[in-house]
Design a protein around this motif. Sequence first.
Motif, PDB file in Angstrom:
ATOM      1  N   MET A 128       0.843  -1.196   0.000  1.00 26.07           N
ATOM      2  CA  MET A 128       0.000   0.000   0.000  1.00 26.07           C
ATOM      3  C   MET A 128       0.884   1.254   0.000  1.00 26.07           C
ATOM      4  SD  MET A 128      -3.295  -0.192  -0.056  1.00 26.07           S
ATOM      5  CE  MET A 128      -4.256  -1.566  -0.567  1.00 26.07           C
ATOM      6  N   ARG A 155       1.006   4.241  -2.771  1.00 27.11           N
ATOM      7  CA  ARG A 155       0.900   5.669  -2.476  1.00 27.11           C
ATOM      8  C   ARG A 155       2.072   6.419  -3.109  1.00 27.11           C
ATOM      9  NH1 ARG A 155      -0.209   4.048   2.947  1.00 27.11           N
ATOM     10  NH2 ARG A 155      -2.388   3.493   2.828  1.00 27.11           N
ATOM     11  N   LYS A 162       1.682   6.663  -6.830  1.00 26.12           N
ATOM     12  CA  LYS A 162       0.575   7.584  -7.149  1.00 26.12           C
ATOM     13  C   LYS A 162       1.046   9.043  -7.069  1.00 26.12           C
ATOM     14  CE  LYS A 162      -3.295   8.169  -4.672  1.00 26.12           C
ATOM     15  NZ  LYS A 162      -4.311   7.704  -3.734  1.00 26.12           N
ATOM     16  N   ALA A 167      -0.858   3.539 -11.214  1.00 24.96           N
ATOM     17  CA  ALA A 167      -1.729   2.387 -10.960  1.00 24.96           C
ATOM     18  C   ALA A 167      -1.096   1.097 -11.481  1.00 24.96           C
ATOM     19  CB  ALA A 167      -3.070   2.617 -11.635  1.00 24.96           C
TER      20      ALA A 167
END
Lengths: 528, 75
Positions: free
Chosen positions: A327, A331, A334, A343
Amino acid sequence: MSYTSYNYLLLFLGSVLIIYTAMPQKLKWLVLLISSYVFYLISSGRLVVFLVLTTAAVYFAGIFLNKINDSFAIAKKGLEKADKKLLKANIAWQKRAVVAVTLFIIFGFLLVLKYSGFFISSAQTVLKLLHLKPKLPFVKFILPLGISYYTLQAAGYIIDVYRGKYRASENFAKVALFLSFFPQIVEGPIGRFDLLADQLYCGHSFDYDRFTQGIQRIVWGLFKKMVIADRANILVSEVFGNYNKYSGGVILLAGILYTVQIYAEFSGCMDIVIGSAQLFGVEMSENFEQPFFSKSVNEFWRRWHITLGAWLRDYVFYSVSLSKPFMKLSRYTKEHMSEQLGALVPASFALFFTWFGIGFWHGAGVKYIIYGLYYYAIMMVGMYSEPLVAKAFQTLKINRNSLLTESLRIIRTTALVVVGMMLFRAETVKIWAGMMVKIFISFSAATLLKDSLSCGMDKHDFLIVALGVAVIFAVSLLKEKGVKIRESLAKQKLPVRWAVYACLALSVIIFGAYGIGYDAVDFIYGQF
Amino acid sequence: MEQLIKILEEIKPGVDYKTETDLIGNKILDSLKIVQLVGELNDEFDIEITPIDIVPENFKNAETIYAMIKRLEDE
């Protein structure tokens, strides 16, 4: 005991069904459990110990997890939200430890028995590269029947319990039956406890419609396996064994026929498995959904060996993708990359583990890892080039969903799958590369017909395989269009219905590939 | 809900999320899109969606996703 043998179909399956039907409902599960272990003992003898140990490991781990959850439920009563969260975090490591140890044990059996030879030979290669002269022992174990399947099934069960999807079963027999059920033990489908265990355990009375449906499904599977797959195997074995003797055209034909063989065989086996289970009122998950109508490799793997793909998606892909480090990576990408790359990059990492897993699960060897990564590479090219491709279609004003474009996409996917299947079948990556080169440099259409007839299959064999493939294609096309074939057939008048069944059964008896000196070919997917 | 619809539109544009009833069955959200969506939802709503929550029933449509968010917010 092969699923296509008389011993299985007439003696074993027949007698188990009679005993199952005769037993009172409460004891029916016992018939399934005992017969599953008898089946296992006949097929794998003393190696049953690994199945028992795996069953015991996940059973006791499940009980332990239940206890941890119960004590948490009592302790959390009356606590504030923040304290509850703290307590939850405190017991999380205990649960994690239980699952980690259990997975270590059950995957340990699989790794040692299936992969130790590969690990040792890899270590030997590395040491040789370092100019050392190692004398490592040659190790090869006999694999317990279905270990690659029941291990995944057992792991799925304990991970589900850990995640809180359902409570672990307190009934050892239920867990044992779930992991050993004889129709699925050889090559799956990889079942889920919440979908399967109660069906196996509750006991079903005899139902004529279900019985006939089960028998039809078994005969359909035998047709695919014995009429098509085992016949195609004659040419496939010859050409893959001696590819240097043959022209590119014959090698390509062998690649196509191998794809036909493995599909007819694996999906045929699933028909026998699902049909066998149906006789006992057990509905198993489907493993195929007309894979050769796929418009992309991604879609192909959603329709081929569905339960393996779903297992890896639920327990590897999601576990990796939703983990904290991952995760964080998402982040980061992104924030620092374009929207699209942000993505795609994390997804590429997570998919790598999935495809590595698919390759490695199929066998202990570099070839199998490359096999998984071959599909991974295709998928990556597809994902990263998608915006460009979409733009190209838009600029050229080509409808992506027209019949022609979709047909071409299906052909392209099938071609990529054939190349992948050739890698899967070839003895080594080097042989596969040699075969691919020959397809391009020595393809001779003029001699293709003559050459094809020199590989063990005569005109009649080709005709039977071609007709068989045409029948499978027609059935698949109807299913793809949403036609429920068996339901439609059941509505026909008795003579029509029975004529169809008789044709299918007779074709297995008459055209099944057997005779003097013929042995039914082992199921390819039963060797994992 | 508006916030959720906005996230969904960013992840997969061109779908009417207010009326679409089966995002999974109609193959609008695949596993890659779901992971992307989960990342966004975790950040936006300060929740923790775990693999156990990733079942078709939770991702069927905007309403079921919203119900899942509310449930996780309360936990």
